[in-house]
Design an enzyme around this catalytic site. Structure first.
Site, PDB file in Angstrom:
ATOM      1  N   ASP A  85      19.530  92.533  84.367  1.00 16.92           N
ATOM      2  CA  ASP A  85      18.421  91.568  84.357  1.00 16.92           C
ATOM      3  C   ASP A  85      17.374  91.976  83.329  1.00 16.92           C
ATOM      4  OD1 ASP A  85      17.247  93.698  85.567  1.00 16.92           O
ATOM      5  OD2 ASP A  85      16.373  92.561  87.230  1.00 16.92           O
ATOM      6  N   HIS A  90      22.113  96.493  54.169  1.00 16.99           N
ATOM      7  CA  HIS A  90      21.569  96.206  55.498  1.00 16.99           C
ATOM      8  C   HIS A  90      21.698  97.421  56.433  1.00 16.99           C
ATOM      9  CE1 HIS A  90      22.019  91.561  54.907  1.00 16.99           C
ATOM     10  NE2 HIS A  90      21.001  92.065  54.251  1.00 16.99           N
ATOM     11  N   ASP A 144      12.751  99.721  53.945  1.00 18.20           N
ATOM     12  CA  ASP A 144      12.473  98.284  53.851  1.00 18.20           C
ATOM     13  C   ASP A 144      12.004  97.872  55.235  1.00 18.20           C
ATOM     14  OD1 ASP A 144      12.550  95.503  53.820  1.00 18.20           O
ATOM     15  OD2 ASP A 144      14.397  95.397  52.632  1.00 18.20           O
ATOM     16  N   ASP A 168       6.948  92.051  54.460  1.00 16.64           N
ATOM     17  CA  ASP A 168       8.287  92.541  54.105  1.00 16.64           C
ATOM     18  C   ASP A 168       8.129  93.449  52.884  1.00 16.64           C
ATOM     19  OD1 ASP A 168      10.983  92.874  53.614  1.00 16.64           O
ATOM     20  OD2 ASP A 168      11.366  90.779  53.062  1.00 16.64           O
ATOM     21  N   HIS A 205      21.936  91.513  44.845  1.00 15.72           N
ATOM     22  CA  HIS A 205      21.192  90.540  45.660  1.00 15.72           C
ATOM     23  C   HIS A 205      20.160  89.804  44.810  1.00 15.72           C
ATOM     24  CE1 HIS A 205      17.621  93.206  45.986  1.00 15.72           C
ATOM     25  NE2 HIS A 205      18.438  94.201  46.287  1.00 15.72           N
ATOM     26  N   HIS A 241      12.587  85.863  48.243  1.00 13.55           N
ATOM     27  CA  HIS A 241      12.741  84.726  49.161  1.00 13.55           C
ATOM     28  C   HIS A 241      11.361  84.293  49.607  1.00 13.55           C
ATOM     29  CE1 HIS A 241      12.022  87.802  52.275  1.00 13.55           C
ATOM     30  NE2 HIS A 241      12.880  88.566  51.612  1.00 13.55           N
ATOM     31  N   HIS A 300      12.786  85.555  56.072  1.00 14.88           N
ATOM     32  CA  HIS A 300      13.362  84.673  55.050  1.00 14.88           C
ATOM     33  C   HIS A 300      12.892  83.287  55.447  1.00 14.88           C
ATOM     34  CE1 HIS A 300      16.680  87.449  53.309  1.00 14.88           C
ATOM     35  NE2 HIS A 300      15.605  88.116  53.642  1.00 14.88           N
ATOM     36  N   GLU A 360      11.629  91.707  44.960  1.00 15.04           N
ATOM     37  CA  GLU A 360      12.281  92.924  45.439  1.00 15.04           C
ATOM     38  C   GLU A 360      13.531  93.311  44.651  1.00 15.04           C
ATOM     39  OE1 GLU A 360      14.354  92.320  49.265  1.00 15.04           O
ATOM     40  OE2 GLU A 360      13.341  90.392  49.407  1.00 15.04           O
ATOM     41  N   TYR A 415      21.539  99.987  42.812  1.00 10.66           N
ATOM     42  CA  TYR A 415      22.347 100.697  43.806  1.00 10.66           C
ATOM     43  C   TYR A 415      23.553 101.278  43.084  1.00 10.66           C
ATOM     44  CZ  TYR A 415      19.277  97.544  46.263  1.00 10.66           C
ATOM     45  OH  TYR A 415      18.150  96.865  46.659  1.00 10.66           O
ATOM     46  N   ARG A 419      14.883 100.333  45.812  1.00 11.10           N
ATOM     47  CA  ARG A 419      14.371  98.960  45.887  1.00 11.10           C
ATOM     48  C   ARG A 419      12.861  99.049  46.027  1.00 11.10           C
ATOM     49  NH1 ARG A 419      17.508  97.129  49.304  1.00 11.10           N
ATOM     50  NH2 ARG A 419      16.428  97.149  51.303  1.00 11.10           N
ATOM     51  N   GLU A 460       9.665  96.389  46.854  1.00 15.39           N
ATOM     52  CA  GLU A 460       9.435  95.013  47.319  1.00 15.39           C
ATOM     53  C   GLU A 460       7.985  94.810  47.718  1.00 15.39           C
ATOM     54  OE1 GLU A 460      11.557  94.009  50.974  1.00 15.39           O
ATOM     55  OE2 GLU A 460      11.290  91.870  50.571  1.00 15.39           O
TER      56      GLU A 460
HETATM   57  N1  GLY Z   1      13.948  92.840  54.753  1.00 12.31           N
HETATM   58  C1  GLY Z   1      14.819  91.831  54.369  1.00 12.31           C
HETATM   59  C2  GLY Z   1      14.641  91.477  52.984  1.00 12.31           C
HETATM   60  O1  GLY Z   1      14.057  92.218  52.229  1.00 12.31           O
HETATM   61  O2  GLY Z   1      15.037  90.438  52.562  1.00 12.31           O
HETATM   62 MN    MN Z   2      12.658  93.643  52.801  1.00  8.36          MN
HETATM   63 MN    MN Z   3      12.711  90.688  51.484  1.00  7.69          MN
END
Ligand code: GLY
Ligand code: MN
Ligand code: MN
Length: 433
Positions: free
Chosen positions: A37, A239, A256, A267, A346, A350, A357, A380, A384, A401, A403
């Site tokens: 529960d 991820h 991240d 983000d 990538h 976004h 997102h 961002e 890699y 990265r 961002e």
């Molecule tokens: N944290 C997800 C992205 O950077 O898109």
């Molecule tokens: Mn991010």
């Molecule tokens: Mn992002």
């Protein structure tokens, strides 16, 4: 803080667009069972939050433009002292009228009885068609009930997706939304700085994850998504969320992570050396990503196509990859043949808002849409670098990265997250402090 008036204006604006003869239906998020529960933490559906401000499950918003006895109706859980003893306070029907500014409120259990009647005389029903198949079925069921009741009445002829109208509205942020996002950004930036200061050889990714969460929860945020705390080559897993490996003494740490404040997300990504000092190879890769990010942010301007900042990032990264000796050839053709994708797979950003997102179209009639004031994007870029034999040893396993969250300002890009250092000297100084 979004005022009750602003929530009401959003509903009003949507009704102006759907017009008389329409009915808008929107459901809240449901509670999700984790096991036994015990539930997952409740997070309101962003569309539902945007139009109501209600933070409860089991609710349906009905907007009926032009309905004389009330246009803005909320079905929700009534007060129930016994249940509230277990689950906490409910807003209740009076609260929906008084605090949310609804014209009327009904128990959620009456939805099936009342809804067919609300469809009488309606031509078009707007809802998020396809988002919740069960709810779509209920909408069709209500129409069929209306047809059975009033022989000869066809009921609403059209079931239209609300997505486009609602999501275009969410895409441009109001000044109170920007203020709320600034707050999410400030707290998230403080968390990232704290992580940098707490990072040192001998610690584990999980401990750094805990530092981030400590800062969010202490300041009214919750994590906007599962943080990525990736030491060394874990950063190559885009991820990565295991967050439980020892930090490599001589490696980088890619984080991240962002918090959400009153449902609005930040983000942020930063990459920094566990030891507090970049090695020469790490420095060279980092400088390429930083240059790409700076050039890309400079493209986040009113009237620029959305795609421009990605295109710019790809160009600077590809030039850098050639200089590092990781790609060989003419920059133009490396871009055209997407050879950079071996190291950068990538997109560069976004929309950001209630969702990490966030919603809103990126293209209009096949073309990249033009940026408008008070849209918010992330920028961002990253690199890699894997372990293949043809890669110089010093670069193997490096993932970077960077961002930030950028508001499209009338006078240029407005970096909401620039309180976190990005320059190598500034990162090293903060980590040494
Ligand atoms: N944290 C997800 C992205 O950077 O898109
Ligand atoms: Mn991010
Ligand atoms: Mn992002």
């Amino acid at each position: 803080m979004i005022s009750r008036e602003e929530f009401a204006q959003r509903r009003q604006r949507l009704m102006t667009e759907t017009g008389d003869g329409s009915l808008v239906l929107l459901t809240s998020a449901g509670e999700r069972l984790r096991n036994g529960d015990s539930h997952y933490p409740f997070r309101q559906d962003s569309d539902f939050h945007y139009l109501t401000g209600l933070d409860e499950p089991d609710a349906v918003l009905v907007l009926a433009p032009g309905r004389e006895s009330g246009e803005q109706l909320l079905f929700l859980r009534p007060k129930n002292p016994e249940r509230e003893q277990w689950d906490g306070p409910r807003l209740g029907l009076d609260g929906a009228r008084e605090q949310l500014g609804m014209d009327d409120a009904f128990p959620i259990s009456d939805l099936d009885d009342i809804l067919p009647g609300l469809m009488e005389g309606v031509d078009r029903v707007f809802c998020l068609v396809g988002k919740d198949a069960q709810f779509d079925q209920r909408v069709i069921g209500w129409r069929n009930r209306l047809r059975e009741k009033n022989k000869g009445q066809r009921g609403p002829a059209e079931l239209i997706s609300l997505e486009h109208l609602l999501h275009e509205q969410r895409l441009i942020k109001s000044s109170d939304e920007i203020r709320t996002m600034q707050k999410a950004a400030r707290i998230s930036a403080a968390a990232m700085r704290r992580a940098m200061q707490q990072c040192r050889p001998g610690r584990n990714e999980a401990e750094i994850h805990a530092e981030l969460v400590h800062e969010y929860l202490s300041h009214g945020c919750t994590p906007a998504y599962m943080p990525i705390v990736a030491g060394g080559s874990n950063a190559l897993v885009l991820h990565y969320i295991r967050n439980n490996a020892p930090l490599p003494d001589d490696g980088l740490l890619l984080i991240d992570a962002g918090g959400e404040y009153q449902n609005y997300a930040a983000d942020i990504s930063r990459t920094f050396p566990v030891s507090g000092r970049f090695s020469p190879a790490q420095r060279r890769v980092y400088e390429v990503v930083l240059a790409a990010q700076k050039a890309a942010i400079d493209e986040v301007r009113v009237g620029q196509p959305y795609d421009a900042f990605h295109t710019t990032a790809v160009r600077v990264l590809t030039e850098g990859l050639v200089e590092l000796g990781l790609l060989d050839g003419e920059v133009e053709s490396l871009i055209e043949n997407q050879e950079y994708r071996r190291f950068y797979m990538h997109k560069t950003g976004h929309w950001l808002g209630l969702d990490v997102h966030d919603v809103g179209d990126y293209r209009i009639e096949g073309e990249s849409r033009l940026l408008e004031a008070n849209m918010v994007v992330t920028v961002e870029p990253g690199l890699y670098i894997g372990f293949d034999d043809d890669i110089p040893e010093e670069f193997r396993g490096i993932g970077v990265r960077i961002e930030d969250d950028i508001r499209v300002g009338r006078n240029g890009p407005d970096n909401l997250t620039d309180a976190v250092p990005r320059e190598i000297a500034d990162i090293e100084a903060l980590m040494a402090a």
